[in-house]
Write a protein that holds these residues in place. Structure first.
Motif, short mmCIF file in Angstrom:
data_model
loop_
_atom_site.label_atom_id
_atom_site.label_comp_id
_atom_site.label_asym_id
_atom_site.label_seq_id
_atom_site.Cartn_x
_atom_site.Cartn_y
_atom_site.Cartn_z
N ILE A 143 -30.75 -6.15 52.80
CA ILE A 143 -30.15 -6.66 51.57
C ILE A 143 -31.07 -6.32 50.40
O ILE A 143 -32.30 -6.46 50.50
CB ILE A 143 -29.97 -8.19 51.65
CG1 ILE A 143 -29.09 -8.56 52.85
CG2 ILE A 143 -29.37 -8.73 50.36
CD1 ILE A 143 -29.10 -10.04 53.17
N VAL A 144 -30.49 -5.87 49.31
CA VAL A 144 -31.25 -5.46 48.13
C VAL A 144 -30.91 -6.35 46.95
O VAL A 144 -29.73 -6.63 46.69
CB VAL A 144 -30.97 -3.99 47.78
CG1 VAL A 144 -31.65 -3.61 46.47
CG2 VAL A 144 -31.44 -3.07 48.90
N ASN A 145 -31.94 -6.81 46.26
CA ASN A 145 -31.76 -7.57 45.02
C ASN A 145 -32.70 -7.02 43.96
O ASN A 145 -33.82 -6.58 44.27
CB ASN A 145 -32.06 -9.06 45.23
CG ASN A 145 -30.99 -9.76 46.05
OD1 ASN A 145 -29.89 -9.97 45.58
ND2 ASN A 145 -31.33 -10.10 47.30
N LEU A 146 -32.26 -7.05 42.71
CA LEU A 146 -33.07 -6.58 41.58
C LEU A 146 -33.05 -7.65 40.50
O LEU A 146 -31.98 -8.07 40.06
CB LEU A 146 -32.52 -5.26 41.03
CG LEU A 146 -33.22 -4.68 39.79
CD1 LEU A 146 -34.69 -4.41 40.10
CD2 LEU A 146 -32.52 -3.42 39.32
N SER A 147 -34.25 -8.10 40.09
CA SER A 147 -34.33 -9.13 39.07
C SER A 147 -35.64 -9.00 38.30
O SER A 147 -36.72 -8.99 38.90
CB SER A 147 -34.24 -10.52 39.71
OG SER A 147 -34.38 -11.54 38.76
N ASP A 148 -35.52 -8.89 36.99
CA ASP A 148 -36.69 -8.91 36.10
C ASP A 148 -37.77 -7.91 36.51
O ASP A 148 -38.96 -8.23 36.56
CB ASP A 148 -37.30 -10.31 36.03
CG ASP A 148 -36.32 -11.34 35.48
OD1 ASP A 148 -35.53 -10.98 34.58
OD2 ASP A 148 -36.35 -12.49 35.94
N GLY A 149 -37.35 -6.69 36.80
CA GLY A 149 -38.30 -5.63 37.12
C GLY A 149 -38.81 -5.62 38.55
O GLY A 149 -39.65 -4.78 38.90
N VAL A 150 -38.31 -6.52 39.38
CA VAL A 150 -38.73 -6.59 40.79
C VAL A 150 -37.55 -6.23 41.69
O VAL A 150 -36.48 -6.86 41.61
CB VAL A 150 -39.24 -8.00 41.16
CG1 VAL A 150 -39.63 -8.05 42.64
CG2 VAL A 150 -40.42 -8.39 40.28
N ALA A 156 -42.15 -3.30 40.48
CA ALA A 156 -42.76 -3.82 41.71
C ALA A 156 -41.68 -3.99 42.77
O ALA A 156 -40.49 -4.12 42.46
CB ALA A 156 -43.46 -5.16 41.46
N VAL A 157 -42.11 -4.02 44.04
CA VAL A 157 -41.20 -4.17 45.17
C VAL A 157 -41.73 -5.27 46.09
O VAL A 157 -42.93 -5.34 46.37
CB VAL A 157 -41.06 -2.84 45.95
CG1 VAL A 157 -40.50 -3.07 47.35
CG2 VAL A 157 -40.20 -1.85 45.18
#
Length: 268
Positions: free
Chosen positions: A12-19, A56-57
């Protein structure tokens, strides 16, 4: 019974506030890396390279265990004829999952709850920092199953914590608790499961707020710090042939044998 609920992907992939956050989602098999999961991890990494708003990851997992390694059903098929093109391709697909994590252009953090074994430990070590629960079990796992380490495992251990740790875990099969892994430099810090995501987000907050600078710093770190020995990609090739040989010794039925319960080195 399937390993995921219907329509749930194994990652599952999520993207929030540059992360960008990658969550392994195969909890019924302790988040073992399947071929489908490996493909999704590669897709995720390509998207991080392409999206310059990501600074960042984070890599974590559903349930109470980070990753039990490559799916033994795939390994069992490979062991029947390890030199066959399909077997090599299957193993290489699993390698690619954590290799691409290791090539990410931004700082990365793995959140290891419960434990990480074999290719699962490779995946955790491929990130730049590892957060662990104090009681997590970090175990190479290869020796217990009678196979040679693969995926540049010894190189990853060596670059994280030095030659002695690489031999202890990879060569002698000595697992470490999360607390001991921090003490020996294999992991960054411990956190309780309920606090781990907050701790990881705090670590990457500055990088996430300035992705352009974060990417430049990560590139410089890779160029300056190394690893100084042979490249990780070369280590993968060094280990590949010997691991294929060890697969061949086992045959199809060898994957049914459960490794003995590890004696974990705890903090004194």
């Amino acid at each position: 019974m399937t390993d995921q609920a219907p329509h749930e992907p194994p990652a599952i992939v999520n993207l929030s506030d540059g992360v960008a956050r990658l969550t392994l989602n195969n909890p019924r098999r302790k988040n073992a890396i399947t071929l489908q999961m490996a493909a999704l991890i590669e897709d995720f990494c390509r998207s991080v390279h392409a999206d310059e708003t990501i600074g960042a990851v984070l890599v974590d997992a559903v349930g109470g265990y980070f990753c039990s390694g490559a799916d033994t059903r795939d390994l069992g098929q490979s062991s029947a004829d390890p030199a066959a093109p399909k077997s090599v391709a299957r193993t290489s697909a699993v390698y690619s999952a954590f290799v691409e994590i290791g090539r990410l252009p931004v700082p990365s953090v793995s959140l290891v709850v419960g434990g990480a074994v074999g290719a699962g430990l490779n995946l955790a070590l491929a990130t730049d920092l590892m957060l662990v629960t104090a009681d997590a079990v970090l175990d190479s796992g290869f020796l217990a199953r009678g196979i040679h380490p693969g995926g540049g495992h010894l190189s990853l251990l060596g670059r994280a914590a030095g030659y002695q740790q690489a031999i202890a875990l990879g060569g002698l099969g000595i697992p470490l608790s999360g607390a001991e892994a921090v003490r020996r430099g294999l992991a960054w810090q411990t956190a309780d499961p309920e606090d781990m995501l907050d701790a990881a987000e705090a670590l990457v907050a500055k990088a996430a707020a300035d992705p352009e600078l974060a990417r430049r710093i990560k590139n410089s770190a890779v160029l300056e710090v190394g690893p100084p020995a042979i490249p990780w990609t070369a280590a993968i090739e060094v280990e590949r042939g010997v691991q294929m040989w060890s697969f061949g010794r086992k045959g199809r039925t060898g994957w049914d044998r459960k490794p003995s319960k590890p004696h974990v080195v705890a903090e004194p």
